[in-house]
Structure formats: C-alpha cells, structure tokens
Design a protein around this motif. Structure first.
Motif, PDB file in Angstrom:
ATOM      1  N   SER B  16       0.838  -1.178   0.072  1.00  0.00           N
ATOM      2  CA  SER B  16       0.064  -0.024   0.045  1.00  0.00           C
ATOM      3  C   SER B  16       0.768   1.272  -0.080  1.00  0.00           C
ATOM      4  O   SER B  16       0.337   2.225  -0.392  1.00  0.00           O
ATOM      5  CB  SER B  16      -1.084  -0.031   1.367  1.00  0.00           C
ATOM      6  N   ILE B  17       2.031   1.210   0.489  1.00  0.00           N
ATOM      7  CA  ILE B  17       2.973   2.466   0.115  1.00  0.00           C
ATOM      8  C   ILE B  17       4.075   2.226  -0.728  1.00  0.00           C
ATOM      9  O   ILE B  17       5.070   2.806  -0.815  1.00  0.00           O
ATOM     10  CB  ILE B  17       3.513   2.649   1.726  1.00  0.00           C
ATOM     11  N   GLY B  18       3.530   1.424  -1.698  1.00  0.00           N
ATOM     12  CA  GLY B  18       4.612   1.119  -2.755  1.00  0.00           C
ATOM     13  C   GLY B  18       5.666   0.280  -2.804  1.00  0.00           C
ATOM     14  O   GLY B  18       6.837   0.577  -3.830  1.00  0.00           O
ATOM     15  N   ILE B  19       5.840  -0.443  -1.838  1.00  0.00           N
ATOM     16  CA  ILE B  19       7.102  -1.113  -1.603  1.00  0.00           C
ATOM     17  C   ILE B  19       6.626  -2.749  -1.775  1.00  0.00           C
ATOM     18  O   ILE B  19       5.696  -3.132  -1.456  1.00  0.00           O
ATOM     19  CB  ILE B  19       7.559  -0.867  -0.346  1.00  0.00           C
ATOM     20  N   GLN B  33      -3.121 -13.837   0.925  1.00  0.00           N
ATOM     21  CA  GLN B  33      -3.292 -12.708   0.154  1.00  0.00           C
ATOM     22  C   GLN B  33      -4.072 -11.714   0.690  1.00  0.00           C
ATOM     23  O   GLN B  33      -3.755 -10.596   0.912  1.00  0.00           O
ATOM     24  CB  GLN B  33      -3.407 -12.922  -1.392  1.00  0.00           C
ATOM     25  N   GLN B  34      -5.255 -12.138   1.067  1.00  0.00           N
ATOM     26  CA  GLN B  34      -6.216 -11.182   1.333  1.00  0.00           C
ATOM     27  C   GLN B  34      -5.920 -10.461   2.676  1.00  0.00           C
ATOM     28  O   GLN B  34      -5.755  -9.208   2.923  1.00  0.00           O
ATOM     29  CB  GLN B  34      -7.821 -11.836   1.692  1.00  0.00           C
ATOM     30  N   PHE B  35      -5.407 -11.452   3.640  1.00  0.00           N
ATOM     31  CA  PHE B  35      -4.881 -10.857   5.064  1.00  0.00           C
ATOM     32  C   PHE B  35      -3.864  -9.745   4.678  1.00  0.00           C
ATOM     33  O   PHE B  35      -3.926  -8.890   5.306  1.00  0.00           O
ATOM     34  CB  PHE B  35      -4.531 -12.091   5.857  1.00  0.00           C
ATOM     35  N   THR B  36      -2.929 -10.298   3.925  1.00  0.00           N
ATOM     36  CA  THR B  36      -1.785  -9.584   3.741  1.00  0.00           C
ATOM     37  C   THR B  36      -1.987  -8.108   3.170  1.00  0.00           C
ATOM     38  O   THR B  36      -1.723  -7.100   3.847  1.00  0.00           O
ATOM     39  CB  THR B  36      -0.688 -10.366   3.025  1.00  0.00           C
ATOM     40  N   LEU B  37      -2.628  -8.201   2.092  1.00  0.00           N
ATOM     41  CA  LEU B  37      -3.071  -6.857   1.275  1.00  0.00           C
ATOM     42  C   LEU B  37      -4.030  -5.789   2.302  1.00  0.00           C
ATOM     43  O   LEU B  37      -3.691  -4.872   2.188  1.00  0.00           O
ATOM     44  CB  LEU B  37      -3.525  -7.121  -0.036  1.00  0.00           C
ATOM     45  N   ILE B  38      -4.907  -6.568   2.839  1.00  0.00           N
ATOM     46  CA  ILE B  38      -5.841  -5.826   3.465  1.00  0.00           C
ATOM     47  C   ILE B  38      -5.150  -5.195   4.741  1.00  0.00           C
ATOM     48  O   ILE B  38      -5.406  -4.030   5.256  1.00  0.00           O
ATOM     49  CB  ILE B  38      -6.932  -6.625   3.846  1.00  0.00           C
ATOM     50  N   GLY B  39      -4.242  -5.907   5.268  1.00  0.00           N
ATOM     51  CA  GLY B  39      -3.507  -5.519   6.509  1.00  0.00           C
ATOM     52  C   GLY B  39      -2.678  -4.385   6.158  1.00  0.00           C
ATOM     53  O   GLY B  39      -2.417  -3.342   6.640  1.00  0.00           O
ATOM     54  N   SER B  40      -2.013  -4.470   4.730  1.00  0.00           N
ATOM     55  CA  SER B  40      -1.254  -3.542   4.034  1.00  0.00           C
ATOM     56  C   SER B  40      -1.876  -2.328   4.119  1.00  0.00           C
ATOM     57  O   SER B  40      -1.278  -1.036   4.346  1.00  0.00           O
ATOM     58  CB  SER B  40      -0.633  -4.051   2.664  1.00  0.00           C
ATOM     59  N   ASN B  45      -5.167   3.934   6.979  1.00  0.00           N
ATOM     60  CA  ASN B  45      -6.100   4.239   7.939  1.00  0.00           C
ATOM     61  C   ASN B  45      -5.343   4.666   9.213  1.00  0.00           C
ATOM     62  O   ASN B  45      -5.878   5.587   9.719  1.00  0.00           O
ATOM     63  CB  ASN B  45      -7.179   2.836   8.338  1.00  0.00           C
ATOM     64  N   VAL B  46      -4.214   3.971   9.608  1.00  0.00           N
ATOM     65  CA  VAL B  46      -3.575   4.292  10.909  1.00  0.00           C
ATOM     66  C   VAL B  46      -2.963   5.844  10.683  1.00  0.00           C
ATOM     67  O   VAL B  46      -2.984   6.697  11.332  1.00  0.00           O
ATOM     68  CB  VAL B  46      -2.405   3.562  11.377  1.00  0.00           C
ATOM     69  N   TYR B  47      -2.314   5.859   9.421  1.00  0.00           N
ATOM     70  CA  TYR B  47      -1.698   7.208   9.104  1.00  0.00           C
ATOM     71  C   TYR B  47      -2.878   8.196   9.396  1.00  0.00           C
ATOM     72  O   TYR B  47      -2.678   9.371   9.904  1.00  0.00           O
ATOM     73  CB  TYR B  47      -1.411   7.316   7.584  1.00  0.00           C
ATOM     74  N   PHE B  48      -3.781   8.133   8.430  1.00  0.00           N
ATOM     75  CA  PHE B  48      -5.002   9.451   8.292  1.00  0.00           C
ATOM     76  C   PHE B  48      -5.444   9.281   9.914  1.00  0.00           C
ATOM     77  O   PHE B  48      -5.444  10.542  10.294  1.00  0.00           O
ATOM     78  CB  PHE B  48      -6.144   8.730   7.457  1.00  0.00           C
ATOM     79  N   GLY B  49      -5.892   8.569  10.476  1.00  0.00           N
ATOM     80  CA  GLY B  49      -6.234   8.578  11.757  1.00  0.00           C
ATOM     81  C   GLY B  49      -5.434   9.216  12.986  1.00  0.00           C
ATOM     82  O   GLY B  49      -5.755  10.249  13.384  1.00  0.00           O
ATOM     83  N   PHE B  50      -4.193   8.969  12.910  1.00  0.00           N
ATOM     84  CA  PHE B  50      -3.233   9.233  14.024  1.00  0.00           C
ATOM     85  C   PHE B  50      -2.658  10.600  13.628  1.00  0.00           C
ATOM     86  O   PHE B  50      -2.695  11.529  14.455  1.00  0.00           O
ATOM     87  CB  PHE B  50      -2.321   8.459  14.511  1.00  0.00           C
ATOM     88  N   GLN B 210      -2.986   1.873  -7.341  1.00  0.00           N
ATOM     89  CA  GLN B 210      -3.493   0.873  -6.620  1.00  0.00           C
ATOM     90  C   GLN B 210      -2.994   0.742  -5.275  1.00  0.00           C
ATOM     91  O   GLN B 210      -2.837  -0.334  -4.436  1.00  0.00           O
ATOM     92  CB  GLN B 210      -3.504  -0.555  -7.277  1.00  0.00           C
ATOM     93  N   GLN B 211      -2.497   1.986  -4.526  1.00  0.00           N
ATOM     94  CA  GLN B 211      -2.036   2.062  -3.204  1.00  0.00           C
ATOM     95  C   GLN B 211      -3.379   2.560  -2.632  1.00  0.00           C
ATOM     96  O   GLN B 211      -3.060   3.798  -2.310  1.00  0.00           O
ATOM     97  CB  GLN B 211      -0.748   2.733  -3.015  1.00  0.00           C
ATOM     98  N   GLY B 212      -4.017   1.820  -1.757  1.00  0.00           N
ATOM     99  CA  GLY B 212      -5.183   2.205  -1.035  1.00  0.00           C
ATOM    100  C   GLY B 212      -5.197   1.679   0.236  1.00  0.00           C
ATOM    101  O   GLY B 212      -4.288   1.158   0.658  1.00  0.00           O
ATOM    102  N   ASP B 213      -6.289   1.948   1.046  1.00  0.00           N
ATOM    103  CA  ASP B 213      -6.507   1.624   2.451  1.00  0.00           C
ATOM    104  C   ASP B 213      -7.174   0.173   2.516  1.00  0.00           C
ATOM    105  O   ASP B 213      -7.430  -0.520   1.452  1.00  0.00           O
ATOM    106  CB  ASP B 213      -7.289   2.790   3.174  1.00  0.00           C
TER     107      ASP B 213
END
Lengths: 293, 277
Positions: B16-19, B33-40, B45-50, B210-213
């Motif tokens: 999600s941050i391009g790495i 894959q689903q757990f990893t990407l969604i977690g990514s 969400n943490v960035y925007f929130g905090f 496609q770098q999203g939350d």
C-alpha cells in the motif's frame, strides 16, 4: 424543454443559465433529491421498527432471543459501517438470486460459485437482464433501503435498550403493585416513559442518518452525488451546454443542502425535546418546572 | 505460480505504500493474500487517523477556546466552522475538497517570485488528511467546549483564591480539567475518526498505482471474487483490533488524567456507537 431553449448554442446570459438549469439531466438531478428524502422517509421508520424489536429481544427472558438482540446491537461497535454497506449489498443480492433460483429453475444443478464467478440460471437474475433501467434503479434503491435499515436498526436497538433501562425502576414497580401484567407494564408505563430518555440518542441518530445518505452513491444508486459529478464535469462543444469543470459548484450546492437539513432538524428536534421533557423527572424537566414558576 | 504465505507477506505487506510486488494478484486468491494486502492497506487508515488526530487536537483546543470567548469576532467564526464541518457529511467534504484542489493550477502558484508546487495537494495523503484534520478539529472542539463549560465552579473559585489569573489559571486549572472531563468523549472521537478514514478512497481521491487503504483492497477482492464473505469480515477484524488498541492507549491517558482523584470519582471511557459523519 422551453421553446427559447431549442438552440442552446445561440443564447447567452441569464436565458442560457435558465435553459441550462432546466435541461432534462438537471430535472433528473432535482428528482434525485427526492430519492434522498424518500430514503430518509422509508429508512427512519423501518430502522425504528427493527430497533424496537431488537431492544425488546435484548430485554427478553428467553436467553437465545436475548443473545440475538444483544448481538445485533453489538454488531455496529468497532467496525466502520461503510464496511456493512459494501458487504450487505452484495450479500443480499446474491442471497435473493440463490433463493429465486430454487423457485424458477429447480432443475439447475451447476454450482453457484464457479471459480471466480457467481452463477445462477439466467432466469433467476434479480432483476432479469431484460428489465427496464428503472427496475434496476428501483432494485438498487431497495437494496440500499434494506442495508440502511439493518445498520441503523442496530444503532436504534442500542439507544432504545438504554432508554428502557433508564426508566425509573420505581415506576415499573408501582405499576406491578397495581396488579398489571408484564405486558401491561411494558405497554402502559415503560414505552410511554422511555421516549424522553431515548430522544437525545434518536436525535443524534437522525443527524447521522442524514449525513449517511450520500453513501447511496457507493451502492450504485444514481443519487445526488452521482449527478453532481456527472453534470459538473467538463462539457466539450459536443454537448448542448458546454462548460468547464463546475463540479466544485455542484458540491457546494450539496454542502448547503446538507447544512440546511441539519439546521432544520436541529430546530424541530429541539422543540420535540422540550415537549417530551415536560413534567418529566429529569434535569430538563426540572429546569422547565422552575422556569414556569 | 504459487507463493508460500511468507513469500506473499514479503511481496505485499508494504504494497500500500509502494514497496514490494507491483502487480496485485489477479487469480487464485488465497486467504493469506487477502489478510496481507488488507492489512497493508491498514497502514493508510492508521496514518490518516493518527496524524489527523495529532494536528486536529491543537486546532480543536484553539476552537474550543474561541467558542467560549466573549468577543463575537472570535466566537462566531468558530461556531460557523464547527457547524459546517459537523453539519455536513464527511463524504461530501472529501468530494468538495478534491474538486477544489484539482482546480489549482497544475504548474504551481507564483508567490513573490517563487513557484509553489500544488499538485501534491490533490493526492490523498495530503488533501484527504487536511479534510480529516479540519473535520476532527470541529468534532473535538465541540467535545472540549462542553468539557470547558462543565468545569466545576469550585475549581475556578479555588483558582481565584490562590490568585491564579489569565494564562496561569488556564494552564494549571482549566486545561487539565477540560482534558480530563472531555477525554471519554475524545476517545470515541478517535475511534470514529479512524473508521471514517475508510471513506477516503471512495470519495474522489484516486488511489495512486492501486495503493489504497484496507477497505480499498477488501473492495478489490470482493469485486474480483464476487464473494463478500471473506474480505469484509477481514476488514472488520482488523478494525476491531485497532479499536481495542485505541481504547487501551486512550485508557492509559485517561488513568493518568484521573490519577489525583479517589477511585469512585474517576471518569470512565464508555464506547458509544455512532459512526458515520
């Protein structure tokens, strides 16, 4: 629509603006405000009913029913509800199609999930592929209403359950000592008394419901956000009414619409709250009593 | 080609941050894959929130003070700010901000002979963050304003008796009490702000490469697999964890703020469900 508007390229100034704002697409845009109002008008009572049922279930003596009610109201804690909105729309849609398949093509034996695709027999599609665009829109709207009602019903359950618990115990005991049955106490004492405790929470939910209506856009309904984007986007000379990117004005309009809705609701709910507090043994009721004497 | 879960994690944990892997999985979606990407995606969400909370906190304090000011020159603008941001949907605020920011000239704005680049403002990390800062400031200002107004009269009289005035009185009596009284409400605000960060990539702001939350990726999987029963519960699971973390963190602060009080007078944090804004 008007004769003066027959050739939009040749007119200018206020006439142009008048013609522009009454074009067919704009009339659809104005109608979409009615869609929002309709959503509010249907969802509010529906989620009240669900919430009332949920709160009654949460207070039930029967354990499974109580778990159901408590579980329902706990559903909305900690999870963003936009997740529910996206989830329910697909889940409900697939649910309807599977149920319909059982009836319209009973002999169909192919699995529903084939690799990456969701397959039901063509006749079981909801709505069927040949239906008019209006039916598709109405179906999308219906799904949205059910989704909103489920999510907000959970909020209402929470509020009403709290309000029922807040009614002074002494009142219920007095009623019981008069020989009223369980149901009579509930109908005659608890329900009429609980509204003053429920109103702040319900008022809050109403405000949240108003502000949740633009999420219709995410559910694929052609709502005010859809039209604001559609109409505001840059229109080249190929269109009847060419103009640059005006989306900012359309969204400003939506902002004003929502602020007005909020303001009007605040005033109305304030009055309602004053009425319900009248003669109640709460801080607000006490303040009114003091002000009157 | 199948990847082990560890390989998947290495390829997509920071997607999600391009790495990591450029292309998103297209077929044969695994649970891993689903757990990893969604977690990514949760990183956003943490960035925007905090980050929004951190900046919004200071603005909220200023706004709450302005709302209590006698002078209408301070009070009225603060009242209007709070009304506009609390009275309209965040969803619309995101759209409006995005449409406004894209109207800024692409080449930048000329300020005193210097060209100030503006294109970064249309990116979600900046544009959406600004909206969230202003939005949380308005909601928190209302919480702090309520807290300021419910400071016990005795506390203020005691401050007077000690000869505390002006800034000293505010810094040593009013502000700590305001924070203590407002903290349970502010905890809820923090939780709902985190949750509303899921709206960012559904409201105009494009997801660059496609770098999203978290919800963006969950939606991607649900669209591709026609199966909402896996990705959305994963998002729900992550957010419940995040909510518990916030409650723990803010609970510690709450204990610190209430440390001088006897046990029965401490304020408790209660989770109140009220989500969309």
């Amino acid at each position: 629509m008007f004769s003066a508007c027959a050739d939009p390229k040749s007119i200018e100034g206020l006439t142009w603006l008048g013609c522009y704002l009454t074009s067919g697409k704009h009339l659809d845009f104005y109608m979409s405000f009615a869609t929002v109002m309709l959503l509010l008008a249907v969802t509010a009572p529906a989620s009240m009913l669900l919430g009332f049922g949920g709160a009654m279930a949460a207070r039930s003596q029967v354990a499974p029913l109580r778990w159901l009610g408590k579980g329902y109201s706990a559903m909305v804690r900690g999870v963003p509800d936009i997740v529910y909105f996206l989830f329910f729309v697909i889940a409900l849609d697939q649910g309807f199609e599977i149920v319909k398949q059982q009836f319209v093509c009973p002999g169909w034996d192919q699995p529903v999930f084939q690799g990456l695709e969701f397959h039901v027999c063509p006749a079981a599609k909801v709505p069927v592929a040949t239906a008019s665009p209006f039916v598709f829109q109405a179906y999308g709207f219906g799904l949205a209403v059910i989704t909103f009602a489920i999510v907000f019903g959970a909020f209402v359950t929470n509020v009403l359950y709290g309000a029922m618990q807040a009614v002074p115990r002494a009142q219920l005991e007095t009623a019981e000592s008069y020989g009223m049955s369980h149901g009579q106490v509930f109908r005659r004492i608890l329900v009429p008394q609980m509204w003053t405790y429920a109103l702040p929470g319900l008022a809050n939910l109403w405000m949240i419901l108003i502000k949740a209506t633009p999420l219709l856009f995410l559910l694929g309904v052609k709502d005010i956000v859809y039209y604001a984007r559609e109409l505001g986007g840059t229109k080249t000379q190929a269109y009847d009414y060419p103009h640059p990117d005006w989306r900012i004005f359309y969204f400003l309009g939506l902002l004003v619409f929502y602020l007005l809705m909020t303001k009007v609701s605040e005033v109305v709910l304030g009055r309602l709250s004053a009425r319900l507090s009248h003669g109640q043994a709460t801080a607000a009721g006490e303040a009114m009593r003091k002000a009157a004497t | 080609m199948t990847m082990t879960c560890a390989e998947t994690f290495a390829a997509y944990a920071l997607r999600s941050i391009g790495i990591g892997e450029k292309l998103l999985p297209k077929t044969d979606f695994t649970l891993c894959q689903q757990f990893t990407l969604i977690g990514s995606g949760l990183i956003w969400n943490v960035y925007f929130g905090f980050v929004a909370l951190a900046f919004g906190f200071f603005l909220a304090n200023a706004l709450a003070l302005a709302k209590t000011a006698r002078s209408p020159l301070l009070r009225k603008p603060a009242d209007w700010f709070v009304f506009v941001f609390r009275g309209s949907p965040l969803f619309i605020q995101f759209f409006l901000a995005y449409e406004t920011l894209v109207l800024l000239p692409r080449s930048g704005i000329n300020v005193l002979g210097m060209t100030v680049d503006t294109s970064w403002l249309t990116k979600a990390w900046a544009g959406a963050l600004i909206v969230m800062v202003l939005n949380t400031a308005a909601y928190s200002a209302e919480i702090f304003y309520g807290a300021l107004r419910s400071i016990p009269k005795g506390d203020l009289e005691a401050a007077d008796a000690y000869g505390l005035t002006g800034w000293q009185r505010f810094r040593r009596i009013e502000w700590p009490t305001m924070l203590r009284l407002g903290w349970p409400g502010y905890t809820n605000e923090a939780i709902f702000l985190l949750q509303s960060s899921t709206l960012v990539y559904f409201s105009g702001f494009p997801a660059f490469q496609q770098q999203g939350d978290a919800l963006y990726y969950a939606n991607y999987f649900a669209d591709k697999t026609f199966n909402p029963f896996i990705p959305y519960p994963i998002v729900a699971f992550y957010f419940i964890c995040l909510t518990l973390a916030v409650i723990w963190l803010f609970g510690r602060v709450n204990r610190h703020l209430n440390r001088h009080l006897p046990q029965n007078m401490r304020s408790r944090i209660r989770l109140r469900p009220q989500v969309i804004r």
